[in-house]
Design a protein around this motif. Structure first.
Motif, PDB file in Angstrom:
ATOM      1  N   ILE A  56     -16.852 -35.613  20.180  1.00  0.00           N
ATOM      2  CA  ILE A  56     -16.841 -34.367  20.967  1.00  0.00           C
ATOM      3  C   ILE A  56     -17.131 -33.180  20.061  1.00  0.00           C
ATOM      4  O   ILE A  56     -17.912 -32.288  20.412  1.00  0.00           O
ATOM      5  N   ASN A  57     -16.531 -33.157  18.882  1.00  0.00           N
ATOM      6  CA  ASN A  57     -16.784 -32.087  17.928  1.00  0.00           C
ATOM      7  C   ASN A  57     -18.266 -32.036  17.551  1.00  0.00           C
ATOM      8  O   ASN A  57     -18.871 -30.958  17.536  1.00  0.00           O
ATOM      9  N   SER A  58     -18.843 -33.177  17.260  1.00  0.00           N
ATOM     10  CA  SER A  58     -20.267 -33.221  16.897  1.00  0.00           C
ATOM     11  C   SER A  58     -21.136 -32.735  18.047  1.00  0.00           C
ATOM     12  O   SER A  58     -22.122 -32.019  17.831  1.00  0.00           O
ATOM     13  N   THR A  59     -20.770 -33.103  19.271  1.00  0.00           N
ATOM     14  CA  THR A  59     -21.515 -32.657  20.448  1.00  0.00           C
ATOM     15  C   THR A  59     -21.433 -31.147  20.597  1.00  0.00           C
ATOM     16  O   THR A  59     -22.447 -30.476  20.838  1.00  0.00           O
ATOM     17  N   ILE A  60     -20.237 -30.598  20.448  1.00  0.00           N
ATOM     18  CA  ILE A  60     -20.058 -29.152  20.559  1.00  0.00           C
ATOM     19  C   ILE A  60     -20.862 -28.436  19.474  1.00  0.00           C
ATOM     20  O   ILE A  60     -21.529 -27.429  19.735  1.00  0.00           O
ATOM     21  N   GLU A  61     -20.839 -28.960  18.254  1.00  0.00           N
ATOM     22  CA  GLU A  61     -21.620 -28.348  17.178  1.00  0.00           C
ATOM     23  C   GLU A  61     -23.113 -28.352  17.506  1.00  0.00           C
ATOM     24  O   GLU A  61     -23.805 -27.350  17.300  1.00  0.00           O
ATOM     25  N   ARG A  62     -23.604 -29.478  18.017  1.00  0.00           N
ATOM     26  CA  ARG A  62     -25.028 -29.568  18.381  1.00  0.00           C
ATOM     27  C   ARG A  62     -25.376 -28.583  19.498  1.00  0.00           C
ATOM     28  O   ARG A  62     -26.418 -27.934  19.463  1.00  0.00           O
ATOM     29  N   ILE A  63     -24.515 -28.508  20.494  1.00  0.00           N
ATOM     30  CA  ILE A  63     -24.772 -27.574  21.598  1.00  0.00           C
ATOM     31  C   ILE A  63     -24.811 -26.143  21.079  1.00  0.00           C
ATOM     32  O   ILE A  63     -25.707 -25.374  21.427  1.00  0.00           O
ATOM     33  N   MET A  64     -23.852 -25.786  20.241  1.00  0.00           N
ATOM     34  CA  MET A  64     -23.804 -24.413  19.721  1.00  0.00           C
ATOM     35  C   MET A  64     -25.022 -24.114  18.846  1.00  0.00           C
ATOM     36  O   MET A  64     -25.576 -23.012  18.912  1.00  0.00           O
ATOM     37  N   ASP A  65     -25.453 -25.084  18.039  1.00  0.00           N
ATOM     38  CA  ASP A  65     -26.645 -24.878  17.212  1.00  0.00           C
ATOM     39  C   ASP A  65     -27.890 -24.722  18.081  1.00  0.00           C
ATOM     40  O   ASP A  65     -28.809 -23.981  17.730  1.00  0.00           O
ATOM     41  N   TYR A  66     -27.916 -25.400  19.215  1.00  0.00           N
ATOM     42  CA  TYR A  66     -29.048 -25.312  20.135  1.00  0.00           C
ATOM     43  C   TYR A  66     -29.053 -23.971  20.876  1.00  0.00           C
ATOM     44  O   TYR A  66     -30.074 -23.302  20.970  1.00  0.00           O
ATOM     45  N   ILE A  67     -27.877 -23.592  21.366  1.00  0.00           N
ATOM     46  CA  ILE A  67     -27.770 -22.354  22.146  1.00  0.00           C
ATOM     47  C   ILE A  67     -27.861 -21.119  21.252  1.00  0.00           C
ATOM     48  O   ILE A  67     -28.490 -20.127  21.608  1.00  0.00           O
TER      49      ILE A  67
ATOM     50  N   ASP B  52     -15.223 -23.999  15.006  1.00  0.00           N
ATOM     51  CA  ASP B  52     -13.971 -24.144  14.252  1.00  0.00           C
ATOM     52  C   ASP B  52     -12.862 -24.738  15.120  1.00  0.00           C
ATOM     53  O   ASP B  52     -12.081 -25.574  14.653  1.00  0.00           O
ATOM     54  N   MET B  53     -12.789 -24.310  16.377  1.00  0.00           N
ATOM     55  CA  MET B  53     -11.761 -24.849  17.274  1.00  0.00           C
ATOM     56  C   MET B  53     -11.994 -26.342  17.520  1.00  0.00           C
ATOM     57  O   MET B  53     -11.032 -27.135  17.529  1.00  0.00           O
ATOM     58  N   ALA B  54     -13.242 -26.736  17.713  1.00  0.00           N
ATOM     59  CA  ALA B  54     -13.548 -28.154  17.920  1.00  0.00           C
ATOM     60  C   ALA B  54     -13.186 -28.962  16.666  1.00  0.00           C
ATOM     61  O   ALA B  54     -12.600 -30.047  16.761  1.00  0.00           O
ATOM     62  N   ALA B  55     -13.509 -28.417  15.492  1.00  0.00           N
ATOM     63  CA  ALA B  55     -13.153 -29.091  14.239  1.00  0.00           C
ATOM     64  C   ALA B  55     -11.638 -29.179  14.087  1.00  0.00           C
ATOM     65  O   ALA B  55     -11.106 -30.177  13.584  1.00  0.00           O
ATOM     66  N   GLY B  56     -10.936 -28.137  14.533  1.00  0.00           N
ATOM     67  CA  GLY B  56      -9.473 -28.166  14.496  1.00  0.00           C
ATOM     68  C   GLY B  56      -8.903 -29.291  15.345  1.00  0.00           C
ATOM     69  O   GLY B  56      -7.898 -29.911  14.974  1.00  0.00           O
ATOM     70  N   GLY B  57      -9.536 -29.564  16.467  1.00  0.00           N
ATOM     71  CA  GLY B  57      -9.104 -30.686  17.302  1.00  0.00           C
ATOM     72  C   GLY B  57      -9.221 -32.011  16.568  1.00  0.00           C
ATOM     73  O   GLY B  57      -8.333 -32.868  16.656  1.00  0.00           O
ATOM     74  N   VAL B  58     -10.293 -32.174  15.809  1.00  0.00           N
ATOM     75  CA  VAL B  58     -10.459 -33.395  15.011  1.00  0.00           C
ATOM     76  C   VAL B  58      -9.372 -33.468  13.949  1.00  0.00           C
ATOM     77  O   VAL B  58      -8.793 -34.538  13.719  1.00  0.00           O
ATOM     78  N   LEU B  59      -9.096 -32.342  13.315  1.00  0.00           N
ATOM     79  CA  LEU B  59      -8.058 -32.325  12.281  1.00  0.00           C
ATOM     80  C   LEU B  59      -6.703 -32.730  12.855  1.00  0.00           C
ATOM     81  O   LEU B  59      -5.975 -33.538  12.253  1.00  0.00           O
ATOM     82  N   ILE B  60      -6.358 -32.203  14.008  1.00  0.00           N
ATOM     83  CA  ILE B  60      -5.083 -32.574  14.649  1.00  0.00           C
ATOM     84  C   ILE B  60      -5.054 -34.072  14.939  1.00  0.00           C
ATOM     85  O   ILE B  60      -4.050 -34.751  14.666  1.00  0.00           O
ATOM     86  N   ALA B  61      -6.143 -34.612  15.488  1.00  0.00           N
ATOM     87  CA  ALA B  61      -6.208 -36.045  15.793  1.00  0.00           C
ATOM     88  C   ALA B  61      -6.076 -36.878  14.518  1.00  0.00           C
ATOM     89  O   ALA B  61      -5.353 -37.881  14.489  1.00  0.00           O
ATOM     90  N   ALA B  62      -6.759 -36.446  13.452  1.00  0.00           N
ATOM     91  CA  ALA B  62      -6.716 -37.192  12.193  1.00  0.00           C
ATOM     92  C   ALA B  62      -5.327 -37.152  11.552  1.00  0.00           C
ATOM     93  O   ALA B  62      -4.842 -38.168  11.036  1.00  0.00           O
ATOM     94  N   VAL B  63      -4.684 -35.996  11.589  1.00  0.00           N
ATOM     95  CA  VAL B  63      -3.332 -35.890  11.026  1.00  0.00           C
ATOM     96  C   VAL B  63      -2.356 -36.746  11.830  1.00  0.00           C
ATOM     97  O   VAL B  63      -1.521 -37.461  11.259  1.00  0.00           O
TER      98      VAL B  63
END
Length: 122
Positions: free
Chosen positions: A69-80, A93-104
Motif C-alpha cells: 500500500i505504501n509503494s502504491t501511494i508513493e507511485r500515485i503521488m509521484d504520478y500526480i 511520510d504518513m504511508a511510510a509511518g504505517g509500514v513502520l508501525i506494522a514492522a515494529v
C-alpha cells in the motif's frame, strides 16, 4: 470456461502481476521478503507451535500488505505530483509511518514468540 471463472482468472492474473511488480521494483519490499524468509526458516528450526505460526503469518502478511500500500501511494503521488510538494511529502511520510508501525508490531510479536523458544534450547 464460464465467464465468471474467466473474470476470476483475469483478476487473479492482474493481482499476481502487481505482486511481481512490487517484488521486482521495490527495494523495501524485497528487504521485508528476505526478513520474512529468515523468520520462517527460524520458525521451522525452532519448531513453532500452530498458534505461534498463526501470529507469525499474520504479522508477515500485515507488513507486506502495508509495504505494498505504501509503494502504491508513493507511485500515485509521484504520478500526480512529480515535483516536490509539502502535501505530497506528508502523504508519503504518513504511508511510510504505517509500514513502520506494522514492522515494529511484527518485531514485537517476533520477540514474544522467538525469545522463549530460543531460551528453551538452553
Amino acid at each position: 470456461m464460464e465467464l465468471k471463472d474467466k473474470k476470476w482468472s483475469i483478476g487473479f492474473s492482474y493481482a499476481w502481476e502487481g505482486i511481481v511488480q512490487v517484488v521486482k521494483l521495490e527495494r523495501n519490499f524485497q528487504i521485508h521478503l528476505i526478513t520474512a524468509l529468515l523468520v520462517i526458516i527460524a520458525g521451522f528450526i525452532l519448531g513453532l507451535s500452530r498458534m505461534e505460526w498463526i501470529f507469525i503469518v499474520i504479522a508477515i502478511g500485515i507488513v507486506l500488505i502495508a509495504e505494498m500500500i505504501n509503494s502504491t501511494i508513493e507511485r500515485i503521488m509521484d504520478y500526480i505530483k512529480p515535483d516536490i510538494h509539502p502535501a505530497a511529502k506528508q502523504i508519503k511520510d504518513m504511508a511510510a509511518g504505517g509500514v513502520l508501525i506494522a514492522a515494529v508490531a511484527a518485531f514485537i510479536i517476533g520477540l514474544f514468540i522467538f525469545i522463549p523458544n530460543i531460551i528453551a534450547l538452553f
